[in-house]
Design a protein around this motif. Structure first.
Motif, short mmCIF file in Angstrom:
data_model
loop_
_atom_site.label_atom_id
_atom_site.label_comp_id
_atom_site.label_asym_id
_atom_site.label_seq_id
_atom_site.Cartn_x
_atom_site.Cartn_y
_atom_site.Cartn_z
N LEU A 158 0.82 -1.21 0.00
CA LEU A 158 0.00 0.00 0.00
C LEU A 158 0.85 1.25 0.00
CD1 LEU A 158 -2.84 -0.94 2.55
CD2 LEU A 158 -3.07 -0.63 0.08
N ASN A 159 1.94 1.21 0.74
CA ASN A 159 2.78 2.40 0.85
C ASN A 159 3.54 2.69 -0.44
OD1 ASN A 159 3.82 4.60 2.27
ND2 ASN A 159 5.64 3.48 2.91
N ILE A 160 3.98 1.62 -1.14
CA ILE A 160 4.77 1.85 -2.35
C ILE A 160 3.91 2.46 -3.46
CG2 ILE A 160 4.44 -0.34 -3.59
CD1 ILE A 160 7.49 -0.39 -3.99
N LEU A 161 2.59 2.34 -3.36
CA LEU A 161 1.70 2.94 -4.36
C LEU A 161 1.62 4.46 -4.23
CD1 LEU A 161 -1.25 0.37 -4.27
CD2 LEU A 161 0.58 0.53 -5.96
N PHE A 162 1.90 4.96 -3.03
CA PHE A 162 1.74 6.39 -2.78
C PHE A 162 3.07 7.11 -2.55
CE2 PHE A 162 -2.13 4.26 -1.34
CZ PHE A 162 -3.10 4.99 -1.99
N VAL A 163 4.18 6.41 -2.62
CA VAL A 163 5.46 7.05 -2.35
C VAL A 163 5.87 7.91 -3.55
CG1 VAL A 163 6.87 5.16 -3.27
CG2 VAL A 163 7.78 6.61 -1.47
N ASP A 164 6.46 9.06 -3.25
CA ASP A 164 6.92 9.96 -4.31
C ASP A 164 8.38 10.36 -4.13
OD1 ASP A 164 6.62 11.38 -2.03
OD2 ASP A 164 5.36 12.98 -2.87
N ASN A 165 9.10 9.58 -3.31
CA ASN A 165 10.50 9.87 -3.02
C ASN A 165 11.34 8.65 -3.38
OD1 ASN A 165 13.04 10.05 -1.54
ND2 ASN A 165 12.14 11.83 -0.51
N ILE A 166 12.41 8.85 -4.15
CA ILE A 166 13.21 7.73 -4.62
C ILE A 166 13.89 7.01 -3.46
CG2 ILE A 166 15.20 9.20 -5.02
CD1 ILE A 166 14.16 6.03 -6.97
N ASP A 167 14.32 7.77 -2.42
CA ASP A 167 14.96 7.13 -1.27
C ASP A 167 13.98 6.24 -0.51
OD1 ASP A 167 17.21 8.49 -1.97
OD2 ASP A 167 17.06 10.02 -0.40
N ASP A 168 12.78 6.74 -0.29
CA ASP A 168 11.77 5.93 0.37
C ASP A 168 11.39 4.72 -0.48
OD1 ASP A 168 11.74 7.63 2.52
OD2 ASP A 168 9.99 8.78 1.83
N CYS A 169 11.35 4.90 -1.78
CA CYS A 169 11.01 3.81 -2.69
C CYS A 169 12.05 2.69 -2.61
CB CYS A 169 10.90 4.33 -4.12
SG CYS A 169 10.36 3.10 -5.32
N ILE A 170 13.34 3.05 -2.55
CA ILE A 170 14.40 2.06 -2.43
C ILE A 170 14.29 1.30 -1.12
CG2 ILE A 170 16.89 1.78 -2.16
CD1 ILE A 170 17.27 4.02 -4.17
N MET A 171 14.03 2.03 -0.04
CA MET A 171 13.92 1.39 1.27
C MET A 171 12.73 0.42 1.30
SD MET A 171 13.56 3.16 5.04
CE MET A 171 15.11 4.02 4.80
N ILE A 172 11.59 0.87 0.78
CA ILE A 172 10.40 0.01 0.76
C ILE A 172 10.63 -1.21 -0.11
CG2 ILE A 172 7.97 -0.09 0.08
CD1 ILE A 172 7.80 2.90 0.74
N LEU A 173 11.31 -1.02 -1.25
CA LEU A 173 11.56 -2.13 -2.16
C LEU A 173 12.42 -3.20 -1.49
CD1 LEU A 173 11.35 -3.37 -4.99
CD2 LEU A 173 13.41 -2.07 -5.60
N MET A 174 13.44 -2.80 -0.76
CA MET A 174 14.30 -3.77 -0.08
C MET A 174 13.53 -4.54 0.98
SD MET A 174 18.11 -2.15 0.26
CE MET A 174 17.62 -0.89 1.41
N ILE A 175 12.76 -3.82 1.78
CA ILE A 175 11.97 -4.48 2.82
C ILE A 175 10.93 -5.42 2.19
CG2 ILE A 175 10.34 -4.13 4.72
CD1 ILE A 175 11.75 -1.48 5.29
N LEU A 176 10.32 -4.96 1.10
CA LEU A 176 9.29 -5.75 0.43
C LEU A 176 9.87 -7.05 -0.13
CD1 LEU A 176 6.28 -5.61 -0.30
CD2 LEU A 176 6.94 -4.53 -2.46
N LEU A 177 11.03 -6.97 -0.76
CA LEU A 177 11.66 -8.17 -1.29
C LEU A 177 12.02 -9.16 -0.19
CD1 LEU A 177 13.97 -6.62 -4.02
CD2 LEU A 177 11.98 -8.06 -4.42
N SER A 178 12.50 -8.64 0.93
CA SER A 178 12.84 -9.50 2.06
C SER A 178 11.60 -10.20 2.62
CB SER A 178 13.52 -8.68 3.17
OG SER A 178 14.72 -8.11 2.70
N ILE A 179 10.49 -9.47 2.69
CA ILE A 179 9.25 -10.05 3.21
C ILE A 179 8.73 -11.13 2.27
CG2 ILE A 179 6.85 -9.57 3.82
CD1 ILE A 179 7.76 -6.75 4.64
N VAL A 180 8.75 -10.85 0.97
CA VAL A 180 8.29 -11.85 -0.01
C VAL A 180 9.14 -13.11 0.07
CG1 VAL A 180 8.07 -12.35 -2.48
CG2 VAL A 180 7.30 -10.15 -1.58
N SER A 181 10.45 -12.95 0.17
CA SER A 181 11.34 -14.09 0.29
C SER A 181 11.06 -14.89 1.56
CB SER A 181 12.80 -13.62 0.29
OG SER A 181 13.69 -14.68 0.52
#
Length: 379
Positions: free
Chosen positions: A51-74
């Motif tokens: 939900l958060n990655i759909l509304f993020v507009d900052n590249i730094d926050d996007c990178i952080m969310i992406l890393m956490i998201l990949l770890s959770i999926v794994s």
């Protein structure tokens, strides 16, 4: 000593492995409820991050969310693989406890004990590293909560302005992260443990082959050709070799999906972590440096364990050649030749045709990550 006792204890703490001896209805029900809560905790993290990655507009926050998201999926993938394929894992454990895999003599027990200690020491070291990383994340999460913001950049569908809802949501996040850490550590160390158990079996088989030759039973070669065919002394060792190969394939079948997802996630996480570290100051990226280092170690554990299986499987042919095989009958020499031919083809843990667990694959992973990082740096 039980096989991989520490590793499955970590699975039990993580909520995905009910101990085999817990057979009563009450214990099954309570642990199933605990497993359901762990699944809900991880799915809560997954949904709120999405939900958060759909509304993020900052590249730094996007990178952080992406890393956490990949770890959770794994982590979720590892959790469901262990739950769904529990019976197959129990089958491998049972096979290792029975003949021909069971250590019988004192020398064989020493070989088994050596590998058990290696598995335990490596698992404890990896667990301490993961707990240290988790502790740093927990401290950062508490500090963010004290400042009135939710940690881990999630978006929840309810108001967190009140102190109670803020702390309860933060607590739920931290519980999910703790459970995810135990599941990750248990999976990495279990795959490593099974690989080293297979290495122990190759060592035991090599010892049995070298021990079976009796110098006092030399038979002239011109008599050997006319000897009646009987069940070879090597038949049980050939059977042991086939059991080891089958066990390695079973381990590969169980965890092949985990291996593929872990490699794919590792490349993305390493690239984004390095890019984030390069574009920020050291003070801002200290957690990312620790996270990237843990990811390097995590994928190295997979590759090192798979590489050990490859070396042990091919090293069996050298052990056969070092035997005093001139004292054996012609039929037994043919059986030895069969073992040597099979050993010349290394046993590999793979996931489809893309991933092979070896130190060469680890080197290729680092090269790929650096290439993608260089590409990101130029854009």
């Amino acid at each position: 000593m039980q096989i991989l006792s520490l590793n499955f204890l970590l699975y039990t703490i993580g909520g995905v492995w009910r101990p085999i001896e817990w057979s009563s209805t009450r214990s099954k029900l309570l642990y199933n409820l605990f497993t359901f809560y762990v699944i809900c905790s991880l799915m809560f993290l997954l949904v709120t991050e999405l939900l958060n990655i759909l509304f993020v507009d900052n590249i730094d926050d996007c990178i952080m969310i992406l890393m956490i998201l990949l770890s959770i999926v794994s982590c979720i993938c590892k959790m469901f693989i262990v739950i769904i394929r529990r019976d197959k894992i129990i089958n491998i454990i049972g096979t290792l406890r029975e003949k021909p895999c069971k250590a019988c003599t004192e020398d064989e027990m020493d070989i088994q004990l050596k590998f058990d200690r290696l598995i335990r020491s490596q698992s404890i070291s990896y667990l301490l590293l993961a707990l240290l990383s988790l502790l740093g994340g927990m401290i950062g999460a508490i500090l963010e909560t004290l400042e009135g913001t939710l940690p881990y950049k999630i978006r929840v569908p309810y108001d967190c302005s009140s102190l109670l809802s803020l702390w309860l949501t933060s607590l739920q996040e931290n519980i999910g992260m703790i459970m995810g850490t135990f599941i990750n550590v248990a999976t990495e160390t279990s795959i490593m443990g099974f690989c080293l158990q297979m290495c122990a079996q190759f060592e035991i088989l090599k010892h049995r082959l070298q021990r079976m030759v009796n110098p006092t039973e030399e038979i002239p070669e011109h008599f050997q050709a006319h000897m009646p065919k009987k069940t070879s002394r090597l038949s049980k060792h050939i059977c042991h070799h086939l059991v080891i190969i089958r066990n390695v394939r079973m381990v590969n079948d169980i965890f092949s999906v985990v291996i593929f997802i872990q490699f794919f996630a590792s490349i993305l996480i390493l690239c984004t972590s390095l890019y984030f570290v390069y574009s920020h100051t050291i003070a801002d990226v200290a957690p990312f440096i620790i996270y990237a280092f843990c990811m390097f170690v995590q994928i190295f554990v997979y590759c090192w364990a798979g590489n050990e299986v490859m070396l042990q499987s091919t090293g069996l042919s050298e052990g056969v050649y070092d035997m005093d095989w001139t004292l054996m009958t012609i039929n037994e020499r043919r059986d030895l030749l069969m073992i040597m031919k099979r050993s010349m083809k290394s046993i590999k843990l793979t996931s489809s045709f893309l991933v092979t667990l070896s130190l060469e694959s680890y080197s290729n992973l680092l090269k790929t990550s650096y290439s993608v990082f260089s590409l990101l740096q130029q854009t």
